[in-house]
Design a protein around this motif. Sequence first.
Motif, PDB file in Angstrom:
ATOM      1  N   CYS A  39       0.845  -1.195   0.000  1.00 22.31           N
ATOM      2  CA  CYS A  39       0.000   0.000   0.000  1.00 22.31           C
ATOM      3  C   CYS A  39       0.882   1.247   0.000  1.00 22.31           C
ATOM      4  CB  CYS A  39      -0.885  -0.018   1.245  1.00 22.31           C
ATOM      5  SG  CYS A  39      -1.962   1.390   1.371  1.00 22.31           S
ATOM      6  N   LYS A  40       0.632   2.161  -0.934  1.00 19.92           N
ATOM      7  CA  LYS A  40       1.404   3.411  -1.010  1.00 19.92           C
ATOM      8  C   LYS A  40       0.439   4.587  -0.927  1.00 19.92           C
ATOM      9  CE  LYS A  40       5.042   1.344  -3.760  1.00 19.92           C
ATOM     10  NZ  LYS A  40       5.806   1.358  -5.010  1.00 19.92           N
ATOM     11  N   LEU A  41       0.222   5.059   0.280  1.00 18.10           N
ATOM     12  CA  LEU A  41      -0.681   6.183   0.505  1.00 18.10           C
ATOM     13  C   LEU A  41       0.065   7.307   1.214  1.00 18.10           C
ATOM     14  CD1 LEU A  41      -3.816   4.297   1.899  1.00 18.10           C
ATOM     15  CD2 LEU A  41      -3.538   5.218  -0.398  1.00 18.10           C
ATOM     16  N   SER A  42      -0.404   8.534   1.037  1.00 25.49           N
ATOM     17  CA  SER A  42       0.164   9.660   1.776  1.00 25.49           C
ATOM     18  C   SER A  42      -0.191   9.507   3.254  1.00 25.49           C
ATOM     19  CB  SER A  42      -0.403  10.968   1.232  1.00 25.49           C
ATOM     20  OG  SER A  42      -1.780  11.081   1.582  1.00 25.49           O
ATOM     21  N   LYS A  43       0.463  10.279   4.065  1.00 27.32           N
ATOM     22  CA  LYS A  43       0.205  10.227   5.507  1.00 27.32           C
ATOM     23  C   LYS A  43      -1.251  10.583   5.814  1.00 27.32           C
ATOM     24  CE  LYS A  43       2.313  11.737   9.820  1.00 27.32           C
ATOM     25  NZ  LYS A  43       3.389  12.555  10.417  1.00 27.32           N
ATOM     26  N   LYS A  44      -1.786  11.574   5.119  1.00 22.48           N
ATOM     27  CA  LYS A  44      -3.174  11.999   5.328  1.00 22.48           C
ATOM     28  C   LYS A  44      -4.146  10.886   4.932  1.00 22.48           C
ATOM     29  CE  LYS A  44      -6.094  15.993   4.382  1.00 22.48           C
ATOM     30  NZ  LYS A  44      -6.182  17.292   3.688  1.00 22.48           N
ATOM     31  N   GLU A  45      -3.863  10.212   3.816  1.00 20.58           N
ATOM     32  CA  GLU A  45      -4.693   9.101   3.365  1.00 20.58           C
ATOM     33  C   GLU A  45      -4.621   7.932   4.356  1.00 20.58           C
ATOM     34  OE1 GLU A  45      -6.608   8.527   0.137  1.00 20.58           O
ATOM     35  OE2 GLU A  45      -6.699  10.629   0.729  1.00 20.58           O
ATOM     36  N   ARG A  46      -3.425   7.628   4.850  1.00 19.43           N
ATOM     37  CA  ARG A  46      -3.272   6.533   5.828  1.00 19.43           C
ATOM     38  C   ARG A  46      -4.048   6.824   7.107  1.00 19.43           C
ATOM     39  NH1 ARG A  46       2.260   6.758   4.329  1.00 19.43           N
ATOM     40  NH2 ARG A  46       2.757   7.660   6.348  1.00 19.43           N
ATOM     41  N   ARG A  47      -4.032   8.082   7.541  1.00 16.39           N
ATOM     42  CA  ARG A  47      -4.790   8.455   8.749  1.00 16.39           C
ATOM     43  C   ARG A  47      -6.291   8.284   8.527  1.00 16.39           C
ATOM     44  NH1 ARG A  47      -1.171  13.076   9.402  1.00 16.39           N
ATOM     45  NH2 ARG A  47      -2.828  14.324   8.504  1.00 16.39           N
ATOM     46  N   ALA A  48      -6.786   8.721   7.373  1.00 18.04           N
ATOM     47  CA  ALA A  48      -8.215   8.583   7.068  1.00 18.04           C
ATOM     48  C   ALA A  48      -8.600   7.109   6.973  1.00 18.04           C
ATOM     49  CB  ALA A  48      -8.556   9.310   5.770  1.00 18.04           C
ATOM     50  N   LYS A  49      -7.756   6.312   6.352  1.00 15.57           N
ATOM     51  CA  LYS A  49      -7.999   4.870   6.220  1.00 15.57           C
ATOM     52  C   LYS A  49      -8.042   4.210   7.601  1.00 15.57           C
ATOM     53  CE  LYS A  49      -6.125   0.764   3.920  1.00 15.57           C
ATOM     54  NZ  LYS A  49      -5.052   0.244   3.053  1.00 15.57           N
ATOM     55  N   ALA A  50      -7.097   4.547   8.460  1.00 17.05           N
ATOM     56  CA  ALA A  50      -7.054   3.986   9.816  1.00 17.05           C
ATOM     57  C   ALA A  50      -8.277   4.427  10.623  1.00 17.05           C
ATOM     58  CB  ALA A  50      -5.766   4.402  10.517  1.00 17.05           C
ATOM     59  N   TRP A  51      -8.700   5.666  10.451  1.00 15.88           N
ATOM     60  CA  TRP A  51      -9.874   6.174  11.166  1.00 15.88           C
ATOM     61  C   TRP A  51     -11.107   5.372  10.776  1.00 15.88           C
ATOM     62  CZ3 TRP A  51     -14.626   8.228  10.083  1.00 15.88           C
ATOM     63  CH2 TRP A  51     -15.260   8.922  11.109  1.00 15.88           C
ATOM     64  N   ILE A  52     -11.289   5.133   9.460  1.00 12.02           N
ATOM     65  CA  ILE A  52     -12.435   4.352   8.987  1.00 12.02           C
ATOM     66  C   ILE A  52     -12.372   2.930   9.521  1.00 12.02           C
ATOM     67  CG2 ILE A  52     -13.476   3.294   6.933  1.00 12.02           C
ATOM     68  CD1 ILE A  52     -12.926   5.972   5.487  1.00 12.02           C
ATOM     69  N   ALA A  53     -11.204   2.317   9.483  1.00 10.36           N
ATOM     70  CA  ALA A  53     -11.060   0.943   9.988  1.00 10.36           C
ATOM     71  C   ALA A  53     -11.433   0.874  11.465  1.00 10.36           C
ATOM     72  CB  ALA A  53      -9.629   0.444   9.782  1.00 10.36           C
ATOM     73  N   ASN A  54     -11.032   1.873  12.219  1.00 10.50           N
ATOM     74  CA  ASN A  54     -11.368   1.900  13.641  1.00 10.50           C
ATOM     75  C   ASN A  54     -12.872   2.018  13.847  1.00 10.50           C
ATOM     76  OD1 ASN A  54     -10.575   1.991  16.470  1.00 10.50           O
ATOM     77  ND2 ASN A  54     -11.296   4.103  16.389  1.00 10.50           N
ATOM     78  N   LYS A  55     -13.521   2.867  13.073  1.00  6.53           N
ATOM     79  CA  LYS A  55     -14.972   3.038  13.193  1.00  6.53           C
ATOM     80  C   LYS A  55     -15.727   1.795  12.737  1.00  6.53           C
ATOM     81  CE  LYS A  55     -15.352   7.237  14.712  1.00  6.53           C
ATOM     82  NZ  LYS A  55     -15.994   7.534  15.984  1.00  6.53           N
TER      83      LYS A  55
END
Length: 116
Positions: A39-55
């Motif tokens: 997976c190659k995402l920007s830091k902002k994209e990784r944070r959004a992805k992690a936030w969704i996974a947590n929810k």
Amino acid sequence: MKFKSGLMVLLMVISMVLPSVAAVTSTTTSAEASAAYVCKLSKKERRAKAWIANKESGGNYRAKNGRYYGKYQLTRSYLKGDYSKANQERTADKYAHSRYGSWVRAKHHWLACGWF
């Protein structure tokens, strides 16, 4: 009577062979998927992805909710029988980018609707 006995033996042999074939196939598929996805995402994209996974699942790759499964609570049909971590990550990235254009936009949708 001979036909019934022969049929019983045939069914018994098939039932013993099929599970071992399925196990070998699924192991190979998961191992190949794990080695193939990066997976190659920007830091902002990784944070959004992690936030969704947590929810969606608290980050649990084995979370279940009806027809939804895994870390991102995708429908089982999207995962096509491969529930490996690599396939969940790859499929979630494809889904988020095809539907929303980015994980950041997916997060905005989640905040507005309560799902992604």
